[in-house]
Design an enzyme around this catalytic site. Structure first.
Site, PDB file in Angstrom:
ATOM      1  N   GLU A   7       8.142  -6.815 -10.335  1.00 47.89           N
ATOM      2  CA  GLU A   7       7.498  -7.321 -11.530  1.00 47.89           C
ATOM      3  C   GLU A   7       7.742  -6.393 -12.758  1.00 47.89           C
ATOM      4  OE1 GLU A   7       3.876  -9.318 -10.563  1.00 47.89           O
ATOM      5  OE2 GLU A   7       2.915  -9.032 -12.417  1.00 47.89           O
ATOM      6  N   ASP A 107       4.074  -8.497  -7.777  1.00 43.16           N
ATOM      7  CA  ASP A 107       2.800  -8.203  -7.397  1.00 43.16           C
ATOM      8  C   ASP A 107       2.490  -9.274  -6.457  1.00 43.16           C
ATOM      9  OD1 ASP A 107       2.909  -5.779  -9.004  1.00 43.16           O
ATOM     10  OD2 ASP A 107       1.632  -6.697 -10.481  1.00 43.16           O
ATOM     11  N   TYR A 315      -3.295  -1.125  -5.181  1.00 35.73           N
ATOM     12  CA  TYR A 315      -3.236  -2.276  -5.969  1.00 35.73           C
ATOM     13  C   TYR A 315      -4.701  -2.627  -6.612  1.00 35.73           C
ATOM     14  CZ  TYR A 315      -1.589  -6.643  -8.180  1.00 35.73           C
ATOM     15  OH  TYR A 315      -1.467  -7.611  -9.276  1.00 35.73           O
TER      16      TYR A 315
END
Ligand SMILES: [Zn+2]
Ligand SMILES: [Zn+2]
Length: 755
Positions: A7, A107, A315
């Site tokens: 990403e 992601d 994350y």
């Protein structure tokens, strides 16, 4: 060659470093970097990072002029995709042409799936053979363990999940653009001052406004509290009359008057209670904790994303509050033990068993947020460090023991009146040792027994008032949004930021402006479904159904178009009334407080008919001629506060990403330093300009300063335009509050920092 698409560039670089057997060779195409390496099995690989979305959904160009297109036409307008990062697109295509296999490593969430699909489509367009080779790497942390695991268990891209993300994008664009343009046109607020309305944004604003109305409707009631200060063998403590709140002043006074030393203990009670350790962090509880440390929700998420990219935390977009069994808690502790938390993590590691706490939300995509690295304090800078520390400490707290508090209550009689003293202390600190943020100070009482006598050393009669419900902090607001199913973990903080950027709210805790209040009221009256959380929550559920293939994307977008069409009819019928309501709010925000000169009238923002410039004047004109200069751009809001130095009202200027707070008087002593600097700078420029030719150069210099400010503010304004369609929907760059500075005598340097 195997092509890995991530990403962002940081992730590509990090992944290359982890998977490479030997070294990584960095190369670039149109300044877009990519990374060559051989993996453990000798496969030639290239990793390249996107810049988030590389294409965006939009209306065709013939719909772009606000004044020429009826907003209604946007409801059924076609949608087109345009490339937003040309050089990245070219680089992907160039690399795809030579590739024999493709791995999407964006992601791991709905948005990431969509970004992955966008990249995949571009790559396959260039090299159709890749279509059969596409794999998906899903990981929750940029750490060696997690990346190696993900790349040895490659998965498939979930098209339904990506389509769910795409549906959200389309719907937010259609809604945001249609409603925003309608309201802005109806109120003639165009350009940088446009008024935005959105599917998630508006119900969120309504939450804030409803609270403000409760506060305004609140009638405070007076009450009185009788307190005593007592002494037992040199140890002081205080006690409150058992009645706590006297509603009758005469009775409170009578009680107060008769109090005399000594007091006698009538009872002693001791209880202990457990204070359970907190649950693991998900996005909502993390932002909530960060806002109580003084960060805005949007800033907290931006820093969390940076910490994730740097491999320091997992994350940060997750709803989960239960550690999965696959997460090696000891390994995570061992990582922490190598850094600044060596002692604390070491203590936990020395335990034979670890039993983590668990929250009540369990999802399977990502683990709760936990630390994955152990950066040094100096490596991060204070602002980022404090959030890393928060995550690290929270993680350790979830593995520690519950705390045990002891509460003491002493009942006393003073002159026949009952009093109560309360104390508490920590008897087992447990998780408090790791997570000190919410620990309260011990309040020790002397050791007393029934019938002990204590000396009365002081007594107080305090007049108080009941308080209205408090305003929401950003963290509480995010929790409320989650409760009402408004927005997602990836968008909530940005939606709140948008309310600030548009001048609907200001301050912390979140306070609506008059304009925000009237906007919410107007929509509640004329388009109630847009203003209530139910419909948007309903759409949210429909989007989830796309990801499990129960509804198609086209069906959901059609449903949303129909809802919008219905709402639009009522808006159009009430266009004038709505505009009038919103003007009322804008005009309310123009009142800036009492005039310090005459003390009888209000100061108000006035626009000169002759020069079209705005300034502040007293409503008592012509009897009072008090005026102040104003910057010509940015929304201005009264603060209900006066400057302690000059006595002029303080105002807040909205426009850039950060508001300015300052007083009206340009000659206020608080501005001396800035004014001197500015004058010195101007003088220096003048001197320099002299060589090139006097006043023309000086004029030019002034212009450059303004231009510089504009570009800086533009940068901050466009930076957070990441994952929400809302901002894009507005289709106008938030113009900056660039020329704000000069006229009020302050520096135009909105700190890109916590509020
Ligand atoms: Zn006046
Ligand atoms: Zn002042």
């Amino acid at each position: 060659m195997r092509l890995i698409i991530t990403e962002k560039n940081d992730a590509a670089k990090k992944i290359a470093g982890i998977l490479a057997k030997d070294g990584v060779k960095e190369d670039s195409h149109f300044r877009v970097p990519y990374y060559h390496f051989e993996d453990g099995e000798g496969q030639e690989t290239v990793a390249v990072g996107l810049k988030g979305h590389i294409v965006q959904v939009d209306f065709p160009p013939e719909f772009s002029e606000w004044r020429k297109v009826e907003p209604k036409a946007l409801i059924d307008a076609p949608l087109v995709k345009t490339e937003t990062a040309k050089f990245v697109v070219r680089t992907i295509k160039k690399l795809a042409a030579d590739a024999s296999a493709l791995i999407i490593a964006t992601d791991f969430d709905r948005e990431g799936e969509l970004i992955g699909l966008e990249a995949l489509n571009l790559a396959v367009e260039e090299n159709p053979k890749l279509a059969r080779t596409v794999k998906r790497a899903r990981f929750s942390a940029l750490t060696a363990g997690e990346i190696n695991r993900a790349f040895s268990h490659l998965d498939h891209l979930s098209e339904p999940l990506a389509l769910a993300g795409e549906a959200r994008q389309d719907i937010d664009l259609i809604w945001g653009a249609t409603l925003t343009r309608f309201v802005s046109l109806a109120t003639s607020r165009l350009g940088s001052q446009f008024l935005s309305v959105g599917r998630v944004q508006t119900p969120t604003l309504v939450l804030v406004v409803e609270r403000e109305k409760e506060r305004r409707a609140f009638v405070p009631e007076p009450f009185w509290v009788v307190k005593v200060e007592l002494d037992s063998a040199g140890q002081r403590f205080s006690a409150v009359h058992k009645e706590e709140r006297f509603v009758d002043e005469a009775r409170a006074t009578a009680v107060f008057e008769k109090l005399a030393t000594p007091g006698r203990v009538t009872g002693v009670k001791q209880t202990s209670r457990k204070v359970p350790r907190p649950a693991p962090f998900n996005t909502t509880s993390f932002t909530s904790a960060a806002t109580s440390l003084g960060y805005s929700a949007a800033l907290a998420m931006r820093i969390a994303e940076d910490l994730y990219m740097a491999g320091h935390i997992s994350y940060p977009r997750t709803d989960n509050t239960v550690y999965p069994s696959s997460l090696d808690l000891r390994e995570a502790l061992a990582v922490l033990a190598q850094g600044e938390f060596g002692r604390e993590a070491g203590e936990l590691l020395s335990r034979s068993e670890l039993h983590p706490s668990r929250g009540d939300k369990r999802t399977t995509d990502h683990p709760p947020i936990y630390p994955t690295g152990s950066p040094r304090r100096g490596e991060l800078g204070d602002r980022d460090w404090r959030l890393y520390e928060l995550v690290a400490r929270r993680f350790m707290a979830t593995l520690a023991d519950d705390a045990v508090m002891e509460s003491n209550r002493v009942d006393l009689a003073v002159s026949g009146e009952p009093f109560v003293a309360r104390g508490s202390r920590v008897v087992h600190a447990g998780w408090f040792d790791y997570y000190p943020y919410s620990r309260q100070k011990d309040l020790e009482l002397p050791l007393l027994q029934k019938d002990d006598l204590v000396e009365l050393v002081d007594k107080q009669l305090e007049a108080k008032e009941t308080q209205p419900p408090s305003r929401y902090g950003q963290g509480t607001l995010i929790e409320l949004m989650e409760k009402h199913n408004l927005g997602t973990k990836a968008t909530r903080h940005a939606i709140i930021q948008n309310l600030y950027d548009r001048g609907y709210v200001h301050g912390n805790p979140v306070e609506p402006t008059e304009m925000g209040i009237k906007m919410a009221e107007a929509l509640q009256e004329f388009a109630p479904r847009i203003a209530s959380p139910e419909m948007t929550a309903e759409l949210e559920k429909d989007m989830d159904l796309i990801s499990v293939r129960d509804l198609t994307k086209a069906q959901v977008v059609t449903i949303s178009r129909n809802l919008l069409r219905q709402a639009y009819v009522s808006l159009e019928q009430n266009r004038e009334k709505m505009a009038a309501r919103i003007y009322e709010g804008i005009s309310g925000d123009r009142l800036l407080g009492d005039c310090p000169k005459c003390g009888q009238n209000k100061l108000r923002v006035i626009r000169s008919k002759a020069t079209k410039k705005r300034f502040v004047g007293c409503e008592g004109y012509p009897d009072c001629d008090q005026t102040y200069p104003l910057p010509q751009r940015g929304d201005i809001i009264g603060m209900d506060e006066v400057c302690p130095q000059c006595g002029s009202p303080k105002i807040k200027i909205l426009g850039g990403r950060r508001p300015w707070i300052l007083c009206l008087d340009p000659y206020c002593p608080t501005k001396t330093e800035y004014r001197e600097k500015r004058e010195a700078r101007a003088a220096a420029r003048e001197a320099k300009g002299g060589e090139e030719g006097g006043t023309v150069a000086a004029k030019g210099a002034k212009k450059t300063v303004a231009a510089k400010k504009t570009s800086a503010a533009k940068k901050t304004a466009t930076k957070p335009a990441t994952k929400t369609g809302a901002r894009r929907a507005a289709r106008t760059t938030t113009a900056a509050a660039a020329d704000v500075a000069g006229s009020l005598g302050v520096a135009a340097a909105p700190a890109d920092d916590e509020a």
